[in-house]
Design a protein around this motif. Structure first.
Motif, PDB file in Angstrom:
ATOM      1  N   TRP A  46     -88.135-170.004  48.379  1.00  0.00           N
ATOM      2  CA  TRP A  46     -88.671-170.880  47.543  1.00  0.00           C
ATOM      3  C   TRP A  46     -88.633-170.604  46.103  1.00  0.00           C
ATOM      4  O   TRP A  46     -89.119-169.307  46.003  1.00  0.00           O
ATOM      5  N   PRO A  64     -84.857-174.998  48.190  1.00  0.00           N
ATOM      6  CA  PRO A  64     -83.460-175.121  48.113  1.00  0.00           C
ATOM      7  C   PRO A  64     -82.811-175.718  49.247  1.00  0.00           C
ATOM      8  O   PRO A  64     -81.739-176.349  49.333  1.00  0.00           O
ATOM      9  N   VAL A  74     -78.525-178.545  40.676  1.00  0.00           N
ATOM     10  CA  VAL A  74     -78.920-177.292  40.312  1.00  0.00           C
ATOM     11  C   VAL A  74     -78.969-177.131  38.701  1.00  0.00           C
ATOM     12  O   VAL A  74     -79.588-176.468  38.436  1.00  0.00           O
ATOM     13  N   PHE A 176     -81.415-166.982  42.085  1.00  0.00           N
ATOM     14  CA  PHE A 176     -81.744-168.361  42.624  1.00  0.00           C
ATOM     15  C   PHE A 176     -80.703-169.308  42.461  1.00  0.00           C
ATOM     16  O   PHE A 176     -80.201-170.215  43.403  1.00  0.00           O
ATOM     17  N   LEU A 180     -77.578-170.990  44.824  1.00  0.00           N
ATOM     18  CA  LEU A 180     -77.343-172.604  45.196  1.00  0.00           C
ATOM     19  C   LEU A 180     -75.961-172.860  44.691  1.00  0.00           C
ATOM     20  O   LEU A 180     -75.357-173.724  45.468  1.00  0.00           O
TER      21      LEU A 180
END
Length: 226
Positions: A46, A64, A74, A176, A180
């Protein structure tokens, strides 16, 4: 809710010990859509957003697996982060021009000690003669965020911060968001391949004519005659 930033006092007071190091980025909170100093870490997959000088219960989390349904989600999260906005320097007030994006302290509840920061666009500047350490110029701004969005206000330099144009560079955040983005790109590629297999490209007119012609030339299965 994260704590509002405090206006600088005339006589500097000893600041409370920060819970975390001074951030190099700002984040627009989901709780009130105001901008706060923050930093991020990834915990158990997370994204955890931690606010400057706030307790842990104010932290915001992004899962996510549940909080992102598309690449648009995103990019929406990416837009919530930016480099820290420095205060407009007294000696450089002449650098700002109409149309520039600014971040301003907004006195919402009549408490001048507790301010929230929202974005605005500079409309006009009333220039005034001043020294290096004292700016008397007045800035007419149009709020683009916050409770006064769409309104015009005339403010002094003490509440004006400059929004940096260069994008945020934070390795934790970038990794991160990039993971995604890659995941959604792979899902899109898989969906496209499956669609093409389920719905093959139709035959062209020339191919269809060839098939019909071959059927006419084939022997009749019942009579054995052409």
């Amino acid at each position: 809710m994260p704590k509002s930033r405090k206006r600088k006092a005339t006589v500097p007071a000893a600041p409370p010990p920060p819970r975390r190091p001074r951030p190099r980025m700002e984040y627009r909170a989901r709780s009130d859509e105001a901008w706060y100093g923050a930093r991020v870490v990834v915990q158990d997959g997370w994204l955890r957003v931690m606010f400057e000088n706030s307790t842990e219960d104010a932290d915001e989390w992004y899962n996510p697996g549940a909080d992102f349904a598309s690449l648009g989600d995103v990019e929406a999260l990416r837009a919530r982060f930016r480099r820290e906005c420095p205060p407009l320097d007294h000696a450089r007030c002449g650098d700002v021009r109409p149309g520039d994006k600014l971040c301003l302290a907004c006195d919402i509840h009549g408490d001048v000690e507790e301010l929230k920061y929202y974005d605005a666009v500079l409309e006009t500047v009333e220039r005034a003669a001043h020294g290096v350490e004292q700016c008397a110029c007045r800035f007419t701004v149009r709020w683009t965020e916050g409770p006064r969005s769409g309104c015009l206000d005339k403010v002094g330099i003490e509440v004006v911060c400059c929004v940096p144009k260069s994008p945020i560079q934070d390795p934790v955040l970038s990794e991160f968001l990039d993971d995604l983005t890659k995941r959604f790109a792979e899902d899109q590629g898989t969906a496209t391949a499956a669609s093409q297999q389920a719905d093959p490209t139709p035959m062209s007119e020339e191919e269809l004519c060839g098939v019909l012609l071959s059927l006419k030339r084939a022997p009749n299965s019942s009579t054995g005659k052409p």
